[in-house]
Each structure stands twice: as structure tokens, then as C-alpha cells.
Scaffold this active site. Structure first.
Site, PDB file in Angstrom:
ATOM      1  CG  ASP A   1      -1.877   1.150   1.251  1.00  0.00           C
ATOM      2  OD1 ASP A   1      -2.106   1.749   0.190  1.00  0.00           O
ATOM      3  OD2 ASP A   1      -2.414   1.462   2.331  1.00  0.00           O
TER       4      ASP A   1
ATOM      5  CG  ASP B   1      -3.921   4.717  -3.360  1.00  0.00           C
ATOM      6  OD1 ASP B   1      -2.976   4.370  -2.628  1.00  0.00           O
ATOM      7  OD2 ASP B   1      -5.105   4.404  -3.131  1.00  0.00           O
TER       8      ASP B   1
END
Ligand code: NAG
Ligand code: NAG
Length: 489
Positions: free
Chosen positions: A169, A366
């Protein structure tokens, strides 16, 4: 318009790959390993087995190169033969929760849309950690904000190392894993829980350590530093802030600080935890800055059955020759990788969107958001240009689903091109979205444009993982650059 493609000028050939329930449209080059990429026919390839990882085309392999796979794809160590993969509704709902969470965090930390909130509580109540009564009230199924549409990597932790598959992440900082003895609660995970007592190099971090002060939210229990990370929809992890040896492929990071989670809720898709690669002090990127110069790169595979990579350090960066660079905007706010999105092209033509639309919203890159989110004033022209190009090519429209509103029925489609979509960034960088990143396939009768509007024009735009597929994406914190190298996996 000639229907032949592969390779056609700026367009992609439609090759349909089905992997379990998930299907993706892939470019000719991305699918070359599957057979004849030169044909103009649509191919339907039912693929439920893991493809052998391809030799990576760029960059020498280094000691840290780890395979990245889709969490629910056939290559994932977490794939559960008996478990049901999440449905598209679940994936899209989880994706929206993540976007809502990012928007909240961005507005809280930049004060862009709202005044700054008061500082978070400095002390955690140690009671919930010790009280088993608390666990009874934890909804087991609430919150899968980070677990669903994501990619995973396998790391080693401790001495001797335990192999743990974690969500990768770039949109958060603190790495954590579920830990024995799981004082209050752990969700179900595929691999054995990390067991600190088995590791000769494990140590708790004390409350007086400056490392403890690096945490956004911290507490103290018996002199040991506690951490808590909340992901916004009820999923959270609480436990001891600890250090141990982290093994990345054949490289080791000693005294790596991470959360040893004793109270974890949310469905992280059976992953053992999460690896945070954000810009904050507690992230792997920041902790290993000296060792890896603040550089990491990854490539997300075109299909769920493909294998990409995650690499730390400049040695793993895809070759500079064909990489397109854009500044990393490090003054916009913490954690996230802000970039300057400046425009969108469909079939090579720039859409007419005022610069102010992009500058008012800002943009982040992201790894954990699936579908790219755009300000409504940027999405609307993209949607109409794409729909027009698809209509010109004779595609049949289909009903939308969830927040995807521009969908097509591909049943029986033969050898057709797809319109090209490109994102333009500051510094003349462009991301010519791979065909695998243009249409989100619900099934053959519903393939939807993989972009969506934000609720508000001031919400930050998010370049999602679907649109990054097949690119070597390099994050260089030292040089403050993000670069995109095509065809890296
Ligand atoms: C920890 O050590 C015990 C005793 O040697 C062993 O049974 C257990 O499997 C180990 N746990 C893990 C997760 O490796
Ligand atoms: C870390 O702290 C926990 C909780 O106080 C304790 O049970 C454990 O033994 C400690 N581990 C080490 C290596 O100090």
C-alpha cells in the site's frame, strides 16, 4: 476506421482474458505470452492458472525484487480454493470506501476543504487490549477498505524468518501484521500468525523512544509503545509497536519498526497484514531511506493471473531510457504521493478541460485504489469523448453498475480496436493507459470505462492501480520524481 489492430496506431487490439470471475481486456503486447499477438481477432482465453512470471524487460534484478500478485488471482498465496472471491459489487464498494477515506484524510491533513481537526488523542486506552469483552462487539465482517482490490507481496519477518503475505500500500505509512497471542481479536488469515516469541531479533519499542513519537496515534501499556491505525470504515489494527528483521527477497532490513497487531478488525482478504510505502516517518520507504535512497518501484501485472514486481532501491528502477518523469509534489500533504495531473487525451486528442479543474483538486497516485477518480468537470468530457469513440467503433452500450456509468456489451465482439486513453502530468509525462486499464470487465456483457467522478470538484483526484498496470512506476523521494516506464511487466 480500419478494424485491424495489433499494433495499430494509438489503439489496442481487444484480447479478452478471463481469470475466474474477473476478466480484463489486454493489449496485444501484454498478451503476447499467451499466443499470437499479431492477430486482429478477439481472443477469449479462459485462464485460471498462474502464468509463469515473465523475464522483466527493464532493470537488473536486485536483492529486493519481490513478485507482486493480485490478491485474489491464481498466483496469490492467499487464494482459497474453498473461499469465494469477492464479487464486483464488493470490490467496487470497497474501492469507494477507500476513496472516501483518502478524501477525508486529505482534507483533514491539508485543511483544504475543512479546518484542521484537533490533534488525535495522544493516549490509547490500554483497556481494550486487555479486555476480551471488547472483542465480542467487534463486527467480524465490517470493513474491508484495504483488502479487496489489492495487490500483495510476500515478506519475511523475524529470525528465523516467517513468510507473510501482506497488502502492498503506497497510500499509508505504518506496516503491521497480526501477532500472537492476539490478545483481543484477529481476523482469519491464510498463513500462521507472526509469533514474536519465536523470533530472536524481536523487540518491543518503549514509550519513551522517539520512534514511538513518530506514530500518528500512540499509547502506552506497561512501558511498551502502542500503535493504532484506523482505515476509516471501521477496519483498524491496534497493538504493540515493535521492531524486528524484515526480509525483502534476499535483502534484510534490521530493526524494522512495525505494528504487532493484537486487535485487528476488517477483512484484509486473509492477508497477514499490510506494508506501508507512503511518505510518512513510519513507512518502509522512510525507515530504509539510507539503504534504498528513498526509491522503490513496482509493476502491476495486466491480468489477475500475471506477476509483477516490487523493488526497493535505485538498482531496481526500470531503465531510464523510456521512462517519463513527473515531479513528486511533496509539499501538498503527508503520506500520499501527490503528482500534477494536467490533462486527459482520448485517441491522442486532448480534452478541453481548464487547468484550474486539475489544480483545484490536486492528484495522488495510489496503489490501493482500483478505479481512477477524477473531478466531475474532468470526468464528464472524458466520458463523452470515450462514449463517442466507442459509438464510432460500433460498440453496443450496456447498463452501468455501481459508480461505473459507461459500459459496453462485448458479447460476440470480434477484432475491434479500443480508443486510447492517456493521462498527462506535469513535466510532459504521459501515461498511455494499457488496454488492461481502460475497461473494467464485470463480465462479457458488461465492460465499463475504468474511471469515475469524485463527488466534488475539490476532492483530490486519484490515479488508481488499474490504470498503472504494466508500467514500471518508480517513486524517488530523494529526487522528488515519479516516473512511468511502459511495458515493465
Ligand atoms: C513458533 O514456535 C513453536 C515452537 O517451536 C512452533 O510450534 C510454531 O509453529 C512456531 N510458530 C510459527 C508461526 O512459526
Ligand atoms: C513485548 O511486550 C509484550 C506485552 O507486554 C510482552 O508479553 C512480551 O514478552 C514483550 N516481548 C519482548 C521481547 O520483550
Amino acid at each position: 476506421m480500419a478494424a485491424s489492430c495489433c499494433p495499430s496506431h494509438g489503439r489496442f487490439c481487444l484480447i479478452l482474458l478471463l481469470a475466474g470471475a474477473a476478466a480484463v481486456v489486454s493489449s496485444g503486447s501484454g498478451a503476447a505470452a499467451l499466443g499470437d499477438g499479431g492477430s486482429s481477432d478477439v481472443k477469449l482465453h479462459v485462464d485460471s492458472s498462474c502464468l509463469t512470471p515473465q523475464e522483466h524487460k527493464h532493470g537488473a534484478a536486485t536483492g529486493t525484487r519481490m513478485p507482486i500478485v493480485h490478491q485474489h488471482g491464481p498466483c496469490s498465496p492467499l487464494t482459497d480454493k474453498h473461499g469465494k472471491p469477492p464479487s464486483d459489487e464488493e470490490i467496487l464498494a470497497a474501492d469507494q470506501r477507500r476513496v472516501d477515506y483518502i478524501h477525508r484524510r486529505v482534507s483533514e491533513t491539508t485543511g483544504q476543504a475543512r479546518p484542521k481537526r484537533a490533534a488525535p488523542p495522544v493516549q490509547l486506552q490500554p483497556a481494550p487490549l486487555a479486555s476480551s469483552a471488547a472483542s465480542a462487539n467487534l463486527p467480524a465482517s465490517s470493513g474491508d477498505a484495504l483488502g479487496t482490490g489489492n495487490y500483495v507481496v510476500t515478506i519475511g519477518l523475524g529470525t528465523p524468518e516467517e513468510r507473510l503475505t501482506v497488502v502492498f500500500d503506497t497510500g499509508s505509512d505504518t506496516t503491521w501484521v497480526q501477532c500472537q497471542p492476539c490478545v483481543t481479536s484477529c481476523y482469519r488469515q491464510k498463513e500462521p500468525l507472526f509469533t514474536p516469541a519465536n523470533s530472536s531479533t524481536y523487540a518491543n519499542i518503549s514509550c519513551s523512544s522517539s520512534y514511538c513519537s513518530d506514530l500518528d496515534v500512540r499509547g502506552c501499556s506497561g512501558g511498551h509503545c502502542l500503535y493504532r491505525v484506523r482505515y476509516g470504515d471501521g477496519s483498524e489494527t491496534v497493538g504493540f509497536y515493535a521492531q524486528d528483521t524484515l526480509t525483502l527477497a534476499s535483502d534484510a532490513v534490521k530493526e524494522f519498526r512495525f505494528g504487532c497487531g493484537e486487535q485487528n478488525r476488517g477483512l484484509f482478504g486473509q492477508a497477514a497484514g499490510l506494508m506501508g510505502l507512503g511518505r510518512g516517518k513510519t513507512s518502509l520507504t522512510a525507515q530504509a531511506y539510507g539503504k534504498y535512497s528513498g526509491v522503490f518501484s513496482y509493476c502491476l501485472p495486466a491480468t489477475p493471473s500475471g506477476t509483477g514486481f516490487l523493488d526497493l532501491g535505485p538498482g531496481g528502477a526500470p531503465a531510464a531510457a523510456n521512462a517519463r518523469r513527473t515531479p513528486m509534489l511533496t509539499d501538498k500533504g503527508p503520506t500520499f504521493y501527490y503528482v500534477g495531473l494536467t490533462g486527459i487525451k482520448v485517441d491522442g486528442r486532448a480534452l478541453s478541460i481548464p487547468d484550474s479543474v486539475f489544480s483545484a483538486a490536486g492528484a495522488i497516485l495510489d496503489s490501493g485504489t482500483v478505479i481512477t477518480r477524477l473531478p466531475p468537470k474532468a470526468y464528464a468530457p472524458l466520458r463523452s469523448a470515450f462514449a463517442k469513440a466507442m459509438a464510432d467503433l460500433g460498440y453496443k452500450k450496456a447498463a452501468g453498475t455501481s459508480f461505473l456509468d459507461t459500459c459496453y456489451d462485448l458479447t460476440g465482439v470480434q477484432g475491434k480496436a479500443l480508443p486510447a486513453v492517456s493521462l498527462a502530468f506535469q513535466g510532459d509525462a504521459t501515461l498511455d493507459v494499457d488496454a488492461s486499464g481502460i475497461l473494467y470487465m464485470v463480465d462479457m456483457s458488461r465492460a465499463c470505462l475504468g474511471f469515475a467522478p469524485n463527488n466534488d470538484d475539490t476532492d483530490v483526484a486519484i490515479v488508481g492501480n488499474m490504470q498503472q498496470k504494466t508500467y514500471g512506476v518508480v517513486h524517488d523521494l530523494g529526487k522528488k520524481l515519479v516516473s512511468f516506464a511502459p511495458g515493465a511487466c
